[in-house]
Design a protein around this motif. Structure first.
Motif, PDB file in Angstrom:
ATOM      1  N   MET B  66       0.834  -1.209   0.000  1.00  0.00           N
ATOM      2  CA  MET B  66       0.000   0.000   0.000  1.00  0.00           C
ATOM      3  C   MET B  66       0.867   1.256   0.000  1.00  0.00           C
ATOM      4  SD  MET B  66      -3.063  -1.429   2.461  1.00  0.00           S
ATOM      5  CE  MET B  66      -3.460   0.093   3.132  1.00  0.00           C
ATOM      6  N   ASP B  67       1.958   1.223   0.764  1.00  0.00           N
ATOM      7  CA  ASP B  67       2.863   2.382   0.814  1.00  0.00           C
ATOM      8  C   ASP B  67       3.512   2.641  -0.551  1.00  0.00           C
ATOM      9  OD1 ASP B  67       2.253   2.610   3.462  1.00  0.00           O
ATOM     10  OD2 ASP B  67       4.113   1.712   4.213  1.00  0.00           O
ATOM     11  N   LEU B  68       3.844   1.540  -1.249  1.00  0.00           N
ATOM     12  CA  LEU B  68       4.439   1.692  -2.588  1.00  0.00           C
ATOM     13  C   LEU B  68       3.469   2.413  -3.519  1.00  0.00           C
ATOM     14  CD1 LEU B  68       6.197  -1.711  -3.425  1.00  0.00           C
ATOM     15  CD2 LEU B  68       7.292   0.541  -3.327  1.00  0.00           C
ATOM     16  N   ASN B  69       2.189   1.993  -3.458  1.00  0.00           N
ATOM     17  CA  ASN B  69       1.194   2.626  -4.335  1.00  0.00           C
ATOM     18  C   ASN B  69       1.015   4.103  -3.980  1.00  0.00           C
ATOM     19  OD1 ASN B  69      -0.870   2.232  -6.485  1.00  0.00           O
ATOM     20  ND2 ASN B  69      -2.202   3.012  -4.845  1.00  0.00           N
ATOM     21  N   LYS B  70       0.992   4.368  -2.680  1.00  0.00           N
ATOM     22  CA  LYS B  70       0.803   5.744  -2.212  1.00  0.00           C
ATOM     23  C   LYS B  70       1.924   6.642  -2.719  1.00  0.00           C
ATOM     24  CE  LYS B  70      -0.329   7.944   2.192  1.00  0.00           C
ATOM     25  NZ  LYS B  70      -0.226   7.695   3.645  1.00  0.00           N
ATOM     26  N   LYS B  71       3.139   6.111  -2.676  1.00  0.00           N
ATOM     27  CA  LYS B  71       4.298   6.909  -3.053  1.00  0.00           C
ATOM     28  C   LYS B  71       4.451   7.002  -4.580  1.00  0.00           C
ATOM     29  CE  LYS B  71       9.248   7.401  -2.180  1.00  0.00           C
ATOM     30  NZ  LYS B  71      10.441   6.780  -1.575  1.00  0.00           N
ATOM     31  N   TYR B  72       4.218   5.896  -5.271  1.00  0.00           N
ATOM     32  CA  TYR B  72       4.593   5.867  -6.693  1.00  0.00           C
ATOM     33  C   TYR B  72       3.428   5.974  -7.674  1.00  0.00           C
ATOM     34  CZ  TYR B  72       9.302   4.909  -5.141  1.00  0.00           C
ATOM     35  OH  TYR B  72      10.533   5.020  -4.553  1.00  0.00           O
ATOM     36  N   GLN B  73       2.193   5.777  -7.202  1.00  0.00           N
ATOM     37  CA  GLN B  73       1.056   5.955  -8.117  1.00  0.00           C
ATOM     38  C   GLN B  73       1.017   7.393  -8.647  1.00  0.00           C
ATOM     39  OE1 GLN B  73      -2.165   7.518  -7.479  1.00  0.00           O
ATOM     40  NE2 GLN B  73      -3.013   6.863  -9.460  1.00  0.00           N
ATOM     41  N   PRO B  74       1.196   8.411  -7.756  1.00  0.00           N
ATOM     42  CA  PRO B  74       1.201   9.791  -8.269  1.00  0.00           C
ATOM     43  C   PRO B  74       2.358  10.074  -9.231  1.00  0.00           C
ATOM     44  CG  PRO B  74       0.978   9.751  -5.869  1.00  0.00           C
ATOM     45  CD  PRO B  74       1.332   8.371  -6.291  1.00  0.00           C
ATOM     46  N   LYS B  75       3.405   9.258  -9.141  1.00  0.00           N
ATOM     47  CA  LYS B  75       4.553   9.467 -10.033  1.00  0.00           C
ATOM     48  C   LYS B  75       4.447   8.633 -11.304  1.00  0.00           C
ATOM     49  CE  LYS B  75       7.649  10.674  -6.257  1.00  0.00           C
ATOM     50  NZ  LYS B  75       8.836  10.317  -5.473  1.00  0.00           N
ATOM     51  N   GLY B  76       3.325   7.923 -11.453  1.00  0.00           N
ATOM     52  CA  GLY B  76       3.098   7.185 -12.696  1.00  0.00           C
ATOM     53  C   GLY B  76       3.290   5.691 -12.619  1.00  0.00           C
ATOM     54  N   TYR B  77       3.602   5.194 -11.401  1.00  0.00           N
ATOM     55  CA  TYR B  77       3.804   3.750 -11.248  1.00  0.00           C
ATOM     56  C   TYR B  77       2.822   3.167 -10.210  1.00  0.00           C
ATOM     57  CZ  TYR B  77       8.047   3.599 -14.067  1.00  0.00           C
ATOM     58  OH  TYR B  77       8.942   3.643 -15.111  1.00  0.00           O
ATOM     59  N   PRO B  78       1.594   2.871 -10.640  1.00  0.00           N
ATOM     60  CA  PRO B  78       0.643   2.292  -9.688  1.00  0.00           C
ATOM     61  C   PRO B  78       0.915   0.800  -9.438  1.00  0.00           C
ATOM     62  CG  PRO B  78      -0.354   2.437 -11.859  1.00  0.00           C
ATOM     63  CD  PRO B  78       1.012   3.075 -11.970  1.00  0.00           C
ATOM     64  N   VAL B  79       0.399   0.335  -8.311  1.00  0.00           N
ATOM     65  CA  VAL B  79       0.472  -1.100  -7.987  1.00  0.00           C
ATOM     66  C   VAL B  79      -0.678  -1.830  -8.673  1.00  0.00           C
ATOM     67  CG1 VAL B  79       0.062  -2.783  -6.120  1.00  0.00           C
ATOM     68  CG2 VAL B  79       1.665  -0.886  -5.766  1.00  0.00           C
ATOM     69  N   ILE B  80      -0.365  -2.975  -9.264  1.00  0.00           N
ATOM     70  CA  ILE B  80      -1.386  -3.892  -9.756  1.00  0.00           C
ATOM     71  C   ILE B  80      -1.159  -5.201  -9.006  1.00  0.00           C
ATOM     72  CG2 ILE B  80      -2.360  -5.087 -11.763  1.00  0.00           C
ATOM     73  CD1 ILE B  80      -2.427  -2.103 -12.193  1.00  0.00           C
ATOM     74  N   ALA B  81      -2.040  -5.493  -8.041  1.00  0.00           N
ATOM     75  CA  ALA B  81      -1.886  -6.731  -7.274  1.00  0.00           C
ATOM     76  C   ALA B  81      -2.681  -7.843  -7.951  1.00  0.00           C
ATOM     77  CB  ALA B  81      -2.372  -6.526  -5.842  1.00  0.00           C
ATOM     78  N   ILE B  82      -2.092  -9.019  -8.003  1.00  0.00           N
ATOM     79  CA  ILE B  82      -2.741 -10.158  -8.661  1.00  0.00           C
ATOM     80  C   ILE B  82      -2.670 -11.372  -7.744  1.00  0.00           C
ATOM     81  CG2 ILE B  82      -2.706 -11.737 -10.646  1.00  0.00           C
ATOM     82  CD1 ILE B  82      -1.283  -9.552 -12.251  1.00  0.00           C
ATOM     83  N   ASN B  83      -3.840 -11.967  -7.463  1.00  0.00           N
ATOM     84  CA  ASN B  83      -3.858 -13.209  -6.692  1.00  0.00           C
ATOM     85  C   ASN B  83      -3.938 -14.397  -7.651  1.00  0.00           C
ATOM     86  OD1 ASN B  83      -4.442 -15.411  -5.025  1.00  0.00           O
ATOM     87  ND2 ASN B  83      -6.607 -14.840  -4.852  1.00  0.00           N
ATOM     88  N   PRO B  84      -2.883 -15.218  -7.697  1.00  0.00           N
ATOM     89  CA  PRO B  84      -2.858 -16.343  -8.629  1.00  0.00           C
ATOM     90  C   PRO B  84      -3.268 -17.682  -8.002  1.00  0.00           C
ATOM     91  CG  PRO B  84      -0.668 -15.988  -7.753  1.00  0.00           C
ATOM     92  CD  PRO B  84      -1.599 -15.054  -7.000  1.00  0.00           C
ATOM     93  N   ASN B  85      -3.595 -17.702  -6.710  1.00  0.00           N
ATOM     94  CA  ASN B  85      -3.805 -18.988  -6.037  1.00  0.00           C
ATOM     95  C   ASN B  85      -5.137 -19.639  -6.381  1.00  0.00           C
ATOM     96  OD1 ASN B  85      -1.361 -19.096  -4.798  1.00  0.00           O
ATOM     97  ND2 ASN B  85      -2.088 -18.359  -2.804  1.00  0.00           N
ATOM     98  N   ASP B  86      -5.115 -20.956  -6.451  1.00  0.00           N
ATOM     99  CA  ASP B  86      -6.320 -21.743  -6.692  1.00  0.00           C
ATOM    100  C   ASP B  86      -7.141 -21.795  -5.401  1.00  0.00           C
ATOM    101  OD1 ASP B  86      -8.247 -23.552  -7.341  1.00  0.00           O
ATOM    102  OD2 ASP B  86      -6.911 -25.295  -7.329  1.00  0.00           O
ATOM    103  N   PRO B  87      -8.339 -21.183  -5.383  1.00  0.00           N
ATOM    104  CA  PRO B  87      -9.128 -21.159  -4.144  1.00  0.00           C
ATOM    105  C   PRO B  87      -9.634 -22.538  -3.726  1.00  0.00           C
ATOM    106  CG  PRO B  87     -10.310 -20.059  -5.930  1.00  0.00           C
ATOM    107  CD  PRO B  87      -8.971 -20.454  -6.480  1.00  0.00           C
ATOM    108  N   VAL B  88      -9.588 -23.505  -4.641  1.00  0.00           N
ATOM    109  CA  VAL B  88      -9.964 -24.863  -4.240  1.00  0.00           C
ATOM    110  C   VAL B  88      -8.924 -25.376  -3.238  1.00  0.00           C
ATOM    111  CG1 VAL B  88     -10.302 -27.235  -5.051  1.00  0.00           C
ATOM    112  CG2 VAL B  88     -11.113 -25.306  -6.434  1.00  0.00           C
TER     113      VAL B  88
END
Lengths: 159, 194
Positions: B66-88
């Motif tokens: 979250m801190d990374l997004n806060k700091k770098y989203q305004p500078k043009g680098y937003p966080v894209i979080a991806i959950n790849p786990n099989d919920p089964v």
């Protein structure tokens, strides 16, 4: 007599606790890896109490230890748990399970240094197991094992 | 056929390396919409983080992501979080649980569900958390850094090298990224059982 029993059980107790889990540095582990005698086999398993597949395979490593320790096979269970979990979680877990294979806690917080310091092919996922015989045979496995798979790896290496 | 199959397997096992061009993808976000990289036109790049709800190592990094997004989203680098786990295999990583967790901690960036696990395979992600820093070059997405967020998972206060932050700072300054690749302990991605 009573004093003797006290001393006797006291020493057993001390022995058990003392043996349960020891901290180890990356340098110490590297030294063990580099100094495996030619007719000796090291099976170093990297695990953590939060890693379910790791806990599932620990009994297989314990079985290898019990079966082959007197034939030159040295099982080492190296916990990668956080420092805050070492005393609170790792030691109680090992004591509850009663594993007799030597257990260590990896005293290294820098993952990049640790992983590269163990094997170049390791991406950092656990369970992972390093099998070494002497100075020539070194094989790193980034996967979980069944009892049979582990047996198939270790058995051909026994002198 | 066999050669083809081997090729596919080795491509999967390898994934993207630093310098590779990333193919765009479209995944379901926790708000129910589909998100792709190409639609976020204002971004200079992306901090793609494969993460999840269940892994203690991923949890240790929630605040820092979250801190990374806060700091770098305004500078043009937003966080894209991806959950790849099989919920089964990990019910804690279901889409519902993702929505719940994101709300609890206040994720203010996309948290995408890689239901088919194709994106994680294309990237070559093996564990959570696992970061891929992408830089937009004209219309291409190029991998500039792969690895850990920083050098101390357990304690954010003891970090000596904020790898991802350093890499973005370098890109923003028009300099090459010094440390392009690091490794970190993480939880193996829970792949679907065949």
């Amino acid at each position: 007599m009573r004093i003797f029993l006290c001393l006797f059980f006291g020493s057993i107790f001390f022995h058990l606790i003392g043996q349960s889990v020891k901290p180890i540095t990356l340098e110490e582990l590297q030294q063990q890896i580099d100094q495996v005698a030619e007719d000796q086999v090291y099976v170093i398993n990297f695990w953590a109490t939060w890693c379910k597949p790791c806990l599932e395979e620990l009994p297989y490593f314990e079985a290898i230890h019990e079966k082959y320790a007197d034939q030159g096979v040295h099982v080492r269970l190296v916990s990668l748990d956080f420092e805050s979990k070492f005393e609170a979680t790792v030691i109680p877990y090992i004591e509850k399970k009663g594993y007799t294979a030597p257990v260590f806690w990896m005293n290294e917080s820098d993952g990049d240094k640790l992983i590269n310091g163990i094997h170049e092919s390791w991406t950092g996922a656990i369970p992972a197991t390093y099998v070494i015989k002497g100075s020539a045979y070194k094989k790193f496995y980034e996967q979980a094992f069944t009892q049979q798979e582990l047996e198939n790896i270790v058995q051909p290496l026994i002198r | 056929m066999l050669v083809n199959l081997l090729f596919v397997i080795s491509t999967f096992a390898q994934g993207y390396q630093v310098g590779d061009q990333v193919k765009d993808f479209s995944l379901k976000n926790i708000d129910g919409t589909k998100k792709s990289l190409s639609e976020m036109k204002a971004a200079k790049g992306f901090i793609v983080v494969f993460t999840c709800n269940s892994c203690p190592y991923a949890k240790a990094y929630e605040q820092r992501i979250m801190d990374l997004n806060k700091k770098y989203q305004p500078k043009g680098y937003p966080v894209i979080a991806i959950n790849p786990n099989d919920p089964v295999r990990k019910p804690e990583d279901s889409f519902d649980s993702m929505q719940k967790r994101a709300k609890e901690i206040g994720y203010d960036f996309p948290y995408l569900f890689d239901e088919t696990q194709q994106v994680a395979k294309a990237f070559g992600a093996t564990k959570t958390p696992h970061v891929y820093l992408l830089e937009k070059k004209s219309d291409k997405m190029v991998v500039q850094y792969i690895g850990a967020i920083d050098d101390n998972t357990e304690d954010a206060n003891k970090v000596e090298e904020p790898y991802v932050g350093n890499a973005i700072d370098a890109l923003l300054a028009g300099k090459p990224v010094k440390k392009k690749e690091t490794k970190a302990i993480g939880c193996t991605i829970k792949w679907k059982k065949a």
